[in-house]
Scaffold this motif. Structure first.
Motif, short mmCIF file in Angstrom:
data_model
loop_
_atom_site.label_atom_id
_atom_site.label_comp_id
_atom_site.label_asym_id
_atom_site.label_seq_id
_atom_site.Cartn_x
_atom_site.Cartn_y
_atom_site.Cartn_z
N ILE A 94 -0.45 0.85 6.55
CA ILE A 94 0.04 -0.26 5.74
C ILE A 94 -0.88 -1.46 5.85
CG2 ILE A 94 1.91 -1.97 5.64
CD1 ILE A 94 3.83 0.41 6.02
N SER A 95 -1.49 -1.64 7.01
CA SER A 95 -2.32 -2.83 7.18
C SER A 95 -3.67 -2.72 6.49
CB SER A 95 -2.54 -3.10 8.67
OG SER A 95 -3.26 -2.04 9.26
N SER A 96 -4.16 -1.49 6.23
CA SER A 96 -5.54 -1.43 5.77
C SER A 96 -5.84 -0.48 4.62
CB SER A 96 -6.44 -1.05 6.95
OG SER A 96 -6.07 0.24 7.42
N GLN A 97 -4.96 0.43 4.28
CA GLN A 97 -5.36 1.49 3.36
C GLN A 97 -4.91 1.25 1.92
OE1 GLN A 97 -7.42 3.80 4.23
NE2 GLN A 97 -7.38 3.48 6.43
N GLU A 98 -5.59 1.93 1.01
CA GLU A 98 -5.27 1.86 -0.42
C GLU A 98 -3.93 2.53 -0.69
OE1 GLU A 98 -7.09 0.32 -2.83
OE2 GLU A 98 -8.18 -0.44 -1.09
N PRO A 99 -3.27 2.13 -1.80
CA PRO A 99 -1.95 2.68 -2.13
C PRO A 99 -1.90 4.21 -2.16
CG PRO A 99 -2.41 0.79 -3.52
CD PRO A 99 -3.66 1.06 -2.72
N GLU A 100 -2.89 4.84 -2.79
CA GLU A 100 -2.86 6.30 -2.88
C GLU A 100 -2.90 6.94 -1.49
OE1 GLU A 100 -5.76 7.86 -5.61
OE2 GLU A 100 -5.12 6.52 -7.22
N HIS A 101 -3.72 6.38 -0.63
CA HIS A 101 -3.85 6.90 0.73
C HIS A 101 -2.53 6.72 1.48
CE1 HIS A 101 -6.06 8.05 4.37
NE2 HIS A 101 -5.31 7.17 4.97
N ARG A 102 -1.90 5.56 1.34
CA ARG A 102 -0.62 5.29 2.01
C ARG A 102 0.44 6.31 1.58
NH1 ARG A 102 0.86 -1.12 1.68
NH2 ARG A 102 -1.24 -1.91 1.82
N ILE A 103 0.50 6.55 0.28
CA ILE A 103 1.50 7.48 -0.26
C ILE A 103 1.27 8.89 0.26
CG2 ILE A 103 2.31 8.58 -2.40
CD1 ILE A 103 1.79 5.78 -3.74
N LEU A 104 0.03 9.34 0.22
CA LEU A 104 -0.27 10.69 0.72
C LEU A 104 0.04 10.81 2.20
CD1 LEU A 104 -3.58 11.68 -1.10
CD2 LEU A 104 -1.25 12.45 -1.59
N ARG A 105 -0.24 9.76 2.95
CA ARG A 105 -0.01 9.81 4.40
C ARG A 105 1.48 9.95 4.71
NH1 ARG A 105 -4.01 9.80 8.53
NH2 ARG A 105 -2.80 9.78 10.43
N ILE A 106 2.32 9.18 4.04
CA ILE A 106 3.76 9.28 4.31
C ILE A 106 4.30 10.63 3.84
CG2 ILE A 106 4.54 8.10 2.19
CD1 ILE A 106 6.35 7.53 5.38
N LEU A 107 3.82 11.12 2.70
CA LEU A 107 4.28 12.41 2.19
C LEU A 107 3.84 13.55 3.11
CD1 LEU A 107 3.83 12.09 -1.68
CD2 LEU A 107 5.84 11.62 -0.28
N ASP A 108 2.61 13.46 3.60
CA ASP A 108 2.12 14.50 4.52
C ASP A 108 2.87 14.47 5.85
OD1 ASP A 108 0.38 15.51 2.67
OD2 ASP A 108 -1.38 14.48 3.47
#
Length: 198
Positions: free
Chosen positions: A127-141
């Motif tokens: 949340i502090s540093s990544q792009e929206p797409e990366h954040r979404i994929l990370r939580i989904l994964d």
């Protein structure tokens, strides 16, 4: 997590909550152990602008709110029923007695708390540093691999609304919609009947 009969034997009460009911509020003293029997409960905070941030969503068999209970501190977030739910409530004294007399349950609770710490560490950096797409994929994964333990491409159906996904990742709902459409074009997600698959 903890068998219903064991909870009931130690004095737990099964309490019904309607959608939107608060189980506890940020800043209140932690006095009870909670485990969802049916429905869903979220733990959340609101910033000064009133934007919600969801700390976690808990469904049948999952417990929540243990860290403040065990640390003798106040709740850092609210707990609210997402839909009609039934929740086991067990006093702190009875919960500690249950753990003392059931070492395997104690170990399960410890493992669960360790997994939540792992999740919080991942999400804090995302949340502090990544792009929206990366954040979404990370939580989904994280949900796919560690919570639902699903394997295979597009085998995990995301049962979160776009708003809940936004609240979990600290994004605006419009950003989530744009990012998920972009991720679908890149082959990272599938959208079927308005549901996301990872």
């Amino acid at each position: 997590m903890i068998e219903e009969n064991l909870l009931l034997d130690h004095g737990a009460r099964k309490i019904p909550f309607s959608k939107g009911d608060q189980l506890f509020r940020e800043g209140e003293s932690a006095l009870n152990f909670y485990q969802v029997a049916s429905g869903e409960v979220k733990m959340n905070n609101y910033n000064e602008d009133g934007k919600e941030f969801i700390q976690g969503i808990f469904s049948a068999g999952e417990s929540f709110g243990e860290p403040p209970l065990l640390a003798n501190v106040k709740y850092p977030a609210n707990a609210e029923a997402i839909n009609d739910a039934e929740v086991f409530q067990l006093s702190k004294e009875q919960f500690l007695e249950l753990l003392t007399s059931n070492p395997q349950v104690h170990l399960k609770i410890t493992e669960t708390l360790a997994k939540r710490l792992f999740y919080k560490a991942i999400m804090a950096s995302e949340i502090s540093s990544q792009e929206p797409e990366h954040r979404i994929l990370r939580i989904l994964d994280y949900l796919k691999n560690h919570v639902h333990k699903t394997e295979g491409k597009f085998s995990f159906r995301v049962d979160l609304t776009r708003q809940q996904l936004a609240d979990l990742t600290g994004l605006r709902v419009e950003t989530v919609i744009r990012a998920t459409k972009s991720l679908e074009k890149k082959g990272e997600l599938e959208i079927r009947k308005r549901k996301l698959y990872r």
